[in-house]
Design a protein around this motif. Structure first.
Motif, mmCIF file in Angstrom:
data_model
loop_
_atom_site.group_PDB
_atom_site.id
_atom_site.type_symbol
_atom_site.label_atom_id
_atom_site.label_comp_id
_atom_site.label_asym_id
_atom_site.label_seq_id
_atom_site.Cartn_x
_atom_site.Cartn_y
_atom_site.Cartn_z
ATOM 1 N N ARG A 7 0.843 -1.212 0.000
ATOM 2 C CA ARG A 7 0.000 0.000 0.000
ATOM 3 C C ARG A 7 0.872 1.254 0.000
ATOM 4 O O ARG A 7 0.565 2.244 -0.676
ATOM 5 C CB ARG A 7 -0.911 -0.004 1.230
ATOM 6 N N TYR A 8 1.965 1.194 0.752
ATOM 7 C CA TYR A 8 2.892 2.334 0.844
ATOM 8 C C TYR A 8 3.497 2.636 -0.538
ATOM 9 O O TYR A 8 3.471 3.768 -1.026
ATOM 10 C CB TYR A 8 3.973 1.976 1.858
ATOM 11 N N LEU A 9 4.028 1.573 -1.183
ATOM 12 C CA LEU A 9 4.671 1.770 -2.489
ATOM 13 C C LEU A 9 3.651 2.213 -3.533
ATOM 14 O O LEU A 9 3.930 3.087 -4.361
ATOM 15 C CB LEU A 9 5.369 0.475 -2.939
ATOM 16 N N ASP A 10 2.451 1.631 -3.486
ATOM 17 C CA ASP A 10 1.406 2.043 -4.444
ATOM 18 C C ASP A 10 1.012 3.496 -4.210
ATOM 19 O O ASP A 10 0.801 4.253 -5.159
ATOM 20 C CB ASP A 10 0.168 1.145 -4.330
ATOM 21 N N GLY A 11 0.930 3.881 -2.921
ATOM 22 C CA GLY A 11 0.543 5.253 -2.610
ATOM 23 C C GLY A 11 1.573 6.276 -3.066
ATOM 24 O O GLY A 11 1.239 7.423 -3.342
ATOM 25 N N LEU A 12 2.841 5.849 -3.140
ATOM 26 C CA LEU A 12 3.918 6.759 -3.547
ATOM 27 C C LEU A 12 4.245 6.655 -5.031
ATOM 28 O O LEU A 12 5.157 7.327 -5.519
ATOM 29 C CB LEU A 12 5.179 6.451 -2.729
ATOM 30 N N ALA A 13 3.502 5.824 -5.756
ATOM 31 C CA ALA A 13 3.769 5.653 -7.192
ATOM 32 C C ALA A 13 3.437 6.936 -7.941
ATOM 33 O O ALA A 13 2.591 7.722 -7.494
ATOM 34 C CB ALA A 13 2.907 4.508 -7.740
ATOM 35 N N PRO A 14 4.089 7.162 -9.079
ATOM 36 C CA PRO A 14 3.780 8.376 -9.845
ATOM 37 C C PRO A 14 2.350 8.378 -10.365
ATOM 38 O O PRO A 14 1.735 7.328 -10.531
ATOM 39 C CB PRO A 14 4.780 8.340 -11.006
ATOM 40 N N GLU A 15 1.846 9.578 -10.612
ATOM 41 C CA GLU A 15 0.491 9.752 -11.166
ATOM 42 C C GLU A 15 0.449 9.243 -12.602
ATOM 43 O O GLU A 15 1.412 9.409 -13.355
ATOM 44 C CB GLU A 15 0.141 11.245 -11.217
ATOM 45 N N HIS A 16 -0.680 8.673 -12.973
ATOM 46 C CA HIS A 16 -0.922 8.366 -14.384
ATOM 47 C C HIS A 16 -1.104 9.646 -15.187
ATOM 48 O O HIS A 16 -1.676 10.617 -14.673
ATOM 49 C CB HIS A 16 -2.224 7.558 -14.530
ATOM 50 N N ASP A 17 -0.666 9.648 -16.440
ATOM 51 C CA ASP A 17 -1.128 10.703 -17.344
ATOM 52 C C ASP A 17 -2.520 10.294 -17.847
ATOM 53 O O ASP A 17 -3.060 9.253 -17.450
ATOM 54 C CB ASP A 17 -0.102 10.957 -18.475
ATOM 55 N N ASP A 18 -3.117 11.134 -18.704
ATOM 56 C CA ASP A 18 -4.515 10.897 -19.082
ATOM 57 C C ASP A 18 -4.705 9.546 -19.794
ATOM 58 O O ASP A 18 -5.661 8.812 -19.516
ATOM 59 C CB ASP A 18 -5.031 12.026 -19.992
ATOM 60 N N VAL A 19 -3.803 9.246 -20.717
ATOM 61 C CA VAL A 19 -3.940 7.987 -21.465
ATOM 62 C C VAL A 19 -3.710 6.795 -20.541
ATOM 63 O O VAL A 19 -4.452 5.796 -20.588
ATOM 64 C CB VAL A 19 -2.957 7.971 -22.670
ATOM 65 N N GLN A 20 -2.716 6.901 -19.683
ATOM 66 C CA GLN A 20 -2.462 5.805 -18.731
ATOM 67 C C GLN A 20 -3.659 5.588 -17.809
ATOM 68 O O GLN A 20 -3.974 4.445 -17.461
ATOM 69 C CB GLN A 20 -1.215 6.111 -17.898
ATOM 70 N N ALA A 21 -4.306 6.679 -17.413
ATOM 71 C CA ALA A 21 -5.474 6.548 -16.526
ATOM 72 C C ALA A 21 -6.580 5.766 -17.241
ATOM 73 O O ALA A 21 -7.231 4.897 -16.636
ATOM 74 C CB ALA A 21 -5.969 7.925 -16.091
ATOM 75 N N GLU A 22 -6.781 6.047 -18.526
ATOM 76 C CA GLU A 22 -7.787 5.288 -19.302
ATOM 77 C C GLU A 22 -7.384 3.825 -19.393
ATOM 78 O O GLU A 22 -8.204 2.912 -19.259
ATOM 79 C CB GLU A 22 -7.889 5.835 -20.731
ATOM 80 N N MET A 23 -6.104 3.592 -19.650
ATOM 81 C CA MET A 23 -5.614 2.212 -19.772
ATOM 82 C C MET A 23 -5.781 1.453 -18.443
ATOM 83 O O MET A 23 -6.201 0.292 -18.430
ATOM 84 C CB MET A 23 -4.125 2.202 -20.155
ATOM 85 N N ALA A 24 -5.432 2.123 -17.352
ATOM 86 C CA ALA A 24 -5.515 1.464 -16.040
ATOM 87 C C ALA A 24 -6.964 1.137 -15.697
ATOM 88 O O ALA A 24 -7.258 0.069 -15.137
ATOM 89 C CB ALA A 24 -4.886 2.351 -14.967
ATOM 90 N N ALA A 25 -7.883 2.057 -16.057
ATOM 91 C CA ALA A 25 -9.308 1.792 -15.799
ATOM 92 C C ALA A 25 -9.762 0.580 -16.615
ATOM 93 O O ALA A 25 -10.510 -0.276 -16.117
ATOM 94 C CB ALA A 25 -10.132 3.032 -16.151
ATOM 95 N N HIS A 26 -9.297 0.499 -17.851
ATOM 96 C CA HIS A 26 -9.628 -0.661 -18.699
ATOM 97 C C HIS A 26 -9.080 -1.951 -18.068
ATOM 98 O O HIS A 26 -9.776 -2.967 -17.983
ATOM 99 C CB HIS A 26 -9.037 -0.453 -20.095
ATOM 100 N N ALA A 27 -7.828 -1.893 -17.611
ATOM 101 C CA ALA A 27 -7.217 -3.078 -16.994
ATOM 102 C C ALA A 27 -8.012 -3.520 -15.767
ATOM 103 O O ALA A 27 -8.254 -4.717 -15.563
ATOM 104 C CB ALA A 27 -5.763 -2.784 -16.619
ATOM 105 N N ASP A 28 -8.442 -2.548 -14.956
ATOM 106 C CA ASP A 28 -9.216 -2.881 -13.750
ATOM 107 C C ASP A 28 -10.552 -3.514 -14.126
ATOM 108 O O ASP A 28 -10.972 -4.503 -13.530
ATOM 109 C CB ASP A 28 -9.452 -1.624 -12.902
ATOM 110 N N ARG A 29 -11.211 -2.935 -15.139
ATOM 111 C CA ARG A 29 -12.516 -3.488 -15.571
ATOM 112 C C ARG A 29 -12.374 -4.917 -16.064
ATOM 113 O O ARG A 29 -13.173 -5.786 -15.771
ATOM 114 C CB ARG A 29 -13.084 -2.643 -16.729
ATOM 115 N N GLU A 30 -11.294 -5.157 -16.843
ATOM 116 C CA GLU A 30 -11.118 -6.470 -17.490
ATOM 117 C C GLU A 30 -10.331 -7.450 -16.638
ATOM 118 O O GLU A 30 -10.177 -8.609 -17.016
ATOM 119 C CB GLU A 30 -10.375 -6.296 -18.834
ATOM 120 N N GLY A 31 -9.778 -6.969 -15.522
ATOM 121 C CA GLY A 31 -8.894 -7.827 -14.725
ATOM 122 C C GLY A 31 -7.629 -8.192 -15.489
ATOM 123 O O GLY A 31 -7.084 -9.282 -15.336
#
Ligand SMILES: C[S@@+](CC[C@H](N)C(=O)[O-])C[C@H]1O[C@@H](n2cnc3c(N)ncnc32)[C@H](O)[C@@H]1O
Length: 218
Positions: A7-31
């Motif tokens: 949780r600590y390392l995830d909390g300190l991870a860099p912010e997604h840019d806009d495209v990465q945020a879309e990609m990450a949301a897709h990954a979460d939806r699809e597992g």
């Protein structure tokens, strides 16, 4: 991995840019198993440290990990390999939306065959295809890595391999014959990179766990 450290390392991870945020949301939806921002931020730092101009990926999915290499590069090229054409089509669409500095080379097929079509040197390599074939990927690419360049492998802590068996392996016990193919694959990869005379390897518990192997000589 200890949940609190994760949780600590995830909390300190860099912010997604806009495209990465879309990609990450897709990954979460699809597992879909992507490297995530903590490991991704490590790829970006490694690209910066190696002043990367050429990157090769074994197993690119829809391009999420490639975005992190790209964010650490000022120019050059990232080669994406993926045997699922639909994933690579999504990578093309997303990476074309963003304004990343390097060019992207999209290759459909078996990464282990595709790597043979490329000359080195590569500054950075990501090994993220079938775990039981990681070691083959390393052997195919090792000579093509620039001195000072790095080979990174994902899922050495979490993923399809059994972590308790890997801990026993790390403590010097062998890997049992009935261990899964993925577990044996990760252990064989660790054996190979740790024994490779021209590489120095460390394990970082970010994301699903990365090995970073730097090429130290010819
Ligand atoms: C764990 S996902 C990682 C995706 C990407 N590296 C990321 O983190 O965003 C692994 C991907 O590798 C692909 N793959 C597995 N074996 C492959 C192979 N031999 N050649 C090409 N692609 C492969 C799978 O289809 C999957 O999309």
């Amino acid at each position: 991995m200890d949940e609190l450290i994760g949780r600590y390392l995830d909390g300190l991870a860099p912010e997604h840019d806009d495209v990465q945020a879309e990609m990450a949301a897709h990954a979460d939806r699809e597992g879909f198993p992507h490297v995530g921002p903590a490991a991704g931020g490590t790829l970006r730092v490694l690209a910066r440290l190696t002043d990367a101009e050429r990157v090769f990926e074994f197993g690119s999915g829809f391009g999420y990990s490639a975005t992190w290499w790209a964010r650490g590069m000022n120019a050059g090229e990232v080669v994406l390999t993926e045997h699922d054409r639909e994933e690579l089509d999504m990578a093309y669409d997303w990476l074309s939306e963003a304004d990343y500095a390097p060019a992207f080379d999209y290759q459909v097929g078996d990464a282990l065959e595709l790597v043979g079509e490329y000359e080195g040197p590569f500054d950075c390599v990501l090994v993220d295809h079938e775990k039981e074939r990681y070691v083959d990927g390393f052997h195919e690419v090792a000579d093509k890595v620039a001195v000072g360049g790095v080979v990174v492998a994902d899922n050495v802590v979490q993923g399809p391999a059994d972590f308790e068996t890997l801990v026993e392996y790390a403590e010097g016990e062998g890997v049992p014959d009935d261990a899964s193919a993925a577990t044996r694959g990760i252990a064989a990869y660790l054996d190979a990179v740790r024994a490779a005379p021209d590489f120095e390897t460390t394990v970082l518990p970010v994301g699903s766990g990365l090995t970073v192997s730097v090429r130290t000589g010819e």
